[in-house]
Design an enzyme around this catalytic site. Structure first.
Site, short mmCIF file in Angstrom:
data_model
loop_
_atom_site.label_atom_id
_atom_site.label_comp_id
_atom_site.label_asym_id
_atom_site.label_seq_id
_atom_site.Cartn_x
_atom_site.Cartn_y
_atom_site.Cartn_z
N ALA A 90 0.86 -1.18 0.00
CA ALA A 90 0.00 0.00 0.00
C ALA A 90 0.89 1.22 0.00
O ALA A 90 1.76 1.38 0.86
CB ALA A 90 -0.91 0.02 1.22
N LEU A 123 1.17 5.59 -1.69
CA LEU A 123 0.51 6.68 -2.42
C LEU A 123 0.66 6.45 -3.92
O LEU A 123 -0.31 6.55 -4.68
CB LEU A 123 1.12 8.02 -2.01
CG LEU A 123 0.66 9.27 -2.78
CD1 LEU A 123 -0.83 9.45 -2.69
CD2 LEU A 123 1.39 10.51 -2.24
N TYR A 124 1.87 6.11 -4.35
CA TYR A 124 2.12 5.83 -5.76
C TYR A 124 3.42 5.06 -5.91
O TYR A 124 4.26 5.03 -5.01
CB TYR A 124 2.20 7.13 -6.57
CG TYR A 124 3.38 8.00 -6.21
CD1 TYR A 124 4.55 7.96 -6.96
CD2 TYR A 124 3.34 8.86 -5.10
CE1 TYR A 124 5.64 8.76 -6.62
CE2 TYR A 124 4.42 9.65 -4.77
CZ TYR A 124 5.57 9.59 -5.51
OH TYR A 124 6.66 10.36 -5.17
N GLY A 149 6.60 4.93 -8.65
CA GLY A 149 7.16 5.71 -9.74
C GLY A 149 6.94 5.04 -11.09
O GLY A 149 7.08 3.82 -11.22
N LYS A 150 6.62 5.82 -12.09
CA LYS A 150 6.26 5.27 -13.39
C LYS A 150 7.41 4.58 -14.10
O LYS A 150 7.19 3.86 -15.08
CB LYS A 150 5.71 6.39 -14.28
CG LYS A 150 6.69 7.54 -14.52
CD LYS A 150 6.03 8.68 -15.27
CE LYS A 150 6.99 9.84 -15.46
NZ LYS A 150 6.33 10.99 -16.13
N HIS A 157 -2.97 7.28 1.59
CA HIS A 157 -1.63 7.71 2.02
C HIS A 157 -0.94 6.66 2.88
O HIS A 157 0.16 6.88 3.37
CB HIS A 157 -1.76 9.03 2.80
CG HIS A 157 -0.51 9.82 2.86
ND1 HIS A 157 0.20 10.01 4.04
CD2 HIS A 157 0.19 10.48 1.91
CE1 HIS A 157 1.26 10.77 3.80
NE2 HIS A 157 1.28 11.06 2.52
N LYS A 172 1.32 3.57 4.01
CA LYS A 172 2.55 2.96 3.53
C LYS A 172 2.73 1.63 4.27
O LYS A 172 3.23 1.59 5.40
CB LYS A 172 3.75 3.87 3.76
CG LYS A 172 3.50 5.36 3.43
CD LYS A 172 3.21 5.61 1.97
CE LYS A 172 2.62 7.00 1.77
NZ LYS A 172 3.48 8.11 2.12
N ASP A 206 4.98 -11.88 3.02
CA ASP A 206 4.80 -13.06 3.87
C ASP A 206 4.49 -12.64 5.30
O ASP A 206 3.51 -11.95 5.53
CB ASP A 206 6.02 -13.97 3.77
CG ASP A 206 6.18 -14.57 2.37
OD1 ASP A 206 5.16 -14.69 1.66
OD2 ASP A 206 7.31 -14.90 1.99
#
Length: 524
Positions: free
Chosen positions: A95, A97-98, A100-101, A185, A187, A192
């Site tokens: 989980a 926020l994003y 990187g592309k 938001h 993180k 496992d």
């Protein structure tokens, strides 16, 4: 004491009745504390007070201090994460926020694990607004769509969409600033039976030159708790479905989701998520801790739940022995008013409790040099810092305000600062006579780690997770002290005078922009 009084938000199940606030149960923090980690009676009683109050706000998970690994910087974070991903056997759940592309190496680690093990399942949760910001150009969403297309039976991609930005407001607000109305938001980086809690996202700067915090928990109980949080959030998020061409995708709302879409029924969505997550912050037991280290999970669901703010207030209001201190850090310095009040009150009493604040200097702020409204954020935080120092001076608070800087953003060897957290170090009366006494704690006994920036936005618009760590273990205390020292290495004390005039002057345009964002329902 850390504070003269405790101010609580008028919240739901997290509300504490004032009349019962400091009826501390007489008990030891741990029945298994060894001689090597024993503290003075004053220190033990302080930890008992801490756990007594936190037991009212959150379920407690007792673990061994050796199960917590404090990572120092972005390189160690990235190396550890890649190693764990490559060797995953059962489940990867991320989980953030994003992503990187262009994080092809990170995707390669996941692909390697998926190809080697057909039983492995991978779930990724990002934010829909941030993850599709560059669409139709390459984006976080298109990167993840390619992974899902390659492993359709093993990979699921979810994207959370805030219920606070819909309809005409969503169409009118520019993509560059629409995150001010709410984000996914959290993180949580689970592999496992281990999980990393952090404030870092998954992109190149967070792996190279952006300082954050990262705690690895090697615990089935801790990992399992945050995996359940993750799965529940996925059940109220959009599903990313790959389409024909490489990287192409649709975002859909599955019929088997736990509620209606936030885009169709924002109010209904908020009520449904409140019910779904309510049990996650309910205390489970009042029994005495079984180890000398405990974890108290923290969770924020917009318009629904928040046990982090009451936890911060409770910690800072704990009666503390002499020579105690706190350290608070936030990359974007704009604490919620109740956090500010608790910090200042904690250092304004007769007992000499010293506070330290660490935040990013403008030259270490990720928005430094940005175009448009986002470029106004560094001076906006300067203004907010100056207001904090003014308030501290009025209250005669013992606070050292420090800015973190290592080079300049976007220049060679320049770093940004994104760390956030709170540490409490409880002193002992013996320090007054012998500062080197073995009875003195090796470092902080309490810390908060997680995704929250402790702002109004964090507490009203964003989804956040974190944890309070409470420990009587001298080894973990020493590791937390080393973490503090690492963050303080590149800091400089600042005064009100340092933050006004010259390069630090805040123009009228910045003040107007701050007002506009607030007026239309957003937040820094």
């Amino acid at each position: 004491m850390f504070a003269k009084r405790l101010v609580l938000i008028p919240a739901r199940q997290s509300r504490i009745k004032h009349s019962k606030l400091w009826h501390i149960r007489s008990r030891q923090f741990s029945s298994s504390t060894s001689a090597s980690t024993a503290q003075s009676p004053t220190h033990v009683s302080t930890l008992a007070a801490v756990t007594s109050e936190l037991d009212k706000l959150s379920p407690r998970i007792d673990i061994q201090a050796s199960q917590i690994h404090v990572l120092e910087g972005p390189k160690e974070f990235y190396t550890t994460l890649k190693d764990k991903l490559r060797n995953a056997k059962k489940r990867i759940y991320l989980a953030t926020l994003y992503i990187g592309k262009t994080e092809y190496e990170l995707m390669s680690c996941i692909r390697e694990a998926l190809a080697a093990n057909s039983e492995l399942r991978v779930s990724v949760l990002t934010d829909a607004l941030r993850g599709t910001r560059e669409d139709p150009s390459p984006s976080c969403a298109s990167l993840l769509a390619s992974l899902a297309a390659e492993f359709p039976h093993q990979v699921e991609i979810r994207m959370y969409h805030t219920p606070n930005l819909t309809g005409i407001k969503k169409r009118l607000i520019p993509k560059r600033i629409n995150e001010g109305w709410g984000l996914q938001h959290m993180k949580i980086y689970g592999i496992d039976d281990e999980v990393i809690l952090s404030g870092a996202n998954l992109s190149d700067d967070y792996f190279t030159n952006r300082q954050d915090r990262y705690h690895l928990f090697s615990s089935t109980a801790v990992s399992g708790y945050f995996q359940r949080i993750f799965d529940t959030m996925c059940s109220v998020s959009l599903l990313l479905e790959p389409t024909g061409s490489a990287g192409a995708f649709d975002l859909v709302w599955p019929e088997n989701n736990a509620c209606k879409s936030p885009l169709d029924d924002p109010n209904g969505y908020s009520q449904a998520t409140k019910k779904l997550f309510a049990d996650f912050i309910q205390p489970l037991t009042s029994a005495t801790p079984t180890t000398n280290t405990s974890i108290y999970p923290l969770l924020i669901i917009p318009n629904a739940l928040n046990n982090e703010l009451p936890a911060i207030q409770s910690l800072l209001a704990t009666p503390a022995p002499p020579n105690s201190s706190w350290l608070f850090t936030a990359g974007y310095f704009n604490p919620h008013p109740m956090v500010t009040s608790s910090l200042l009150t904690a250092s304004s009493g007769h007992v000499p409790v010293t506070g330290t604040v660490v935040t990013a200097s403008p030259w270490a702020n990720g928005f430094y040099g940005s175009k448009g409204i986002s470029g106004m954020l560094p001076p906006a935080y300067t203004l907010l810092s100056r207001r904090f120092l003014k308030q501290a001076r009025k209250q005669e608070a013992h606070v050292d305000f420090r800015e973190w800087r290592l080079g300049t953003v976007s220049r060679p060897h320049g770093w940004t600062y994104h760390a956030k957290g709170l540490w409490l170090t409880f002193g002992n009366a013996s320090q007054q006579q012998d500062p080197s006494s073995e009875e003195n704690p090796a470092g902080p006994s309490v810390t908060i780690i997680g995704s929250s920036n402790y702002t109004v936005r964090s507490y009203s618009l964003d989804t956040e997770v974190g944890a309070v760590i409470v420990t009587a273990d001298s080894g973990l205390q020493a590791r937390l002290k080393a973490e503090q020292d690492n963050l303080l290495k590149h800091t400089k004390s600042m005064t009100e005078e340092d933050l006004q005039g010259g390069e630090r002057r805040v123009g009228l345009g910045v003040r107007i922009a701050m007002w506009i964002v607030t007026a239309v329902g957003g937040s820094l």
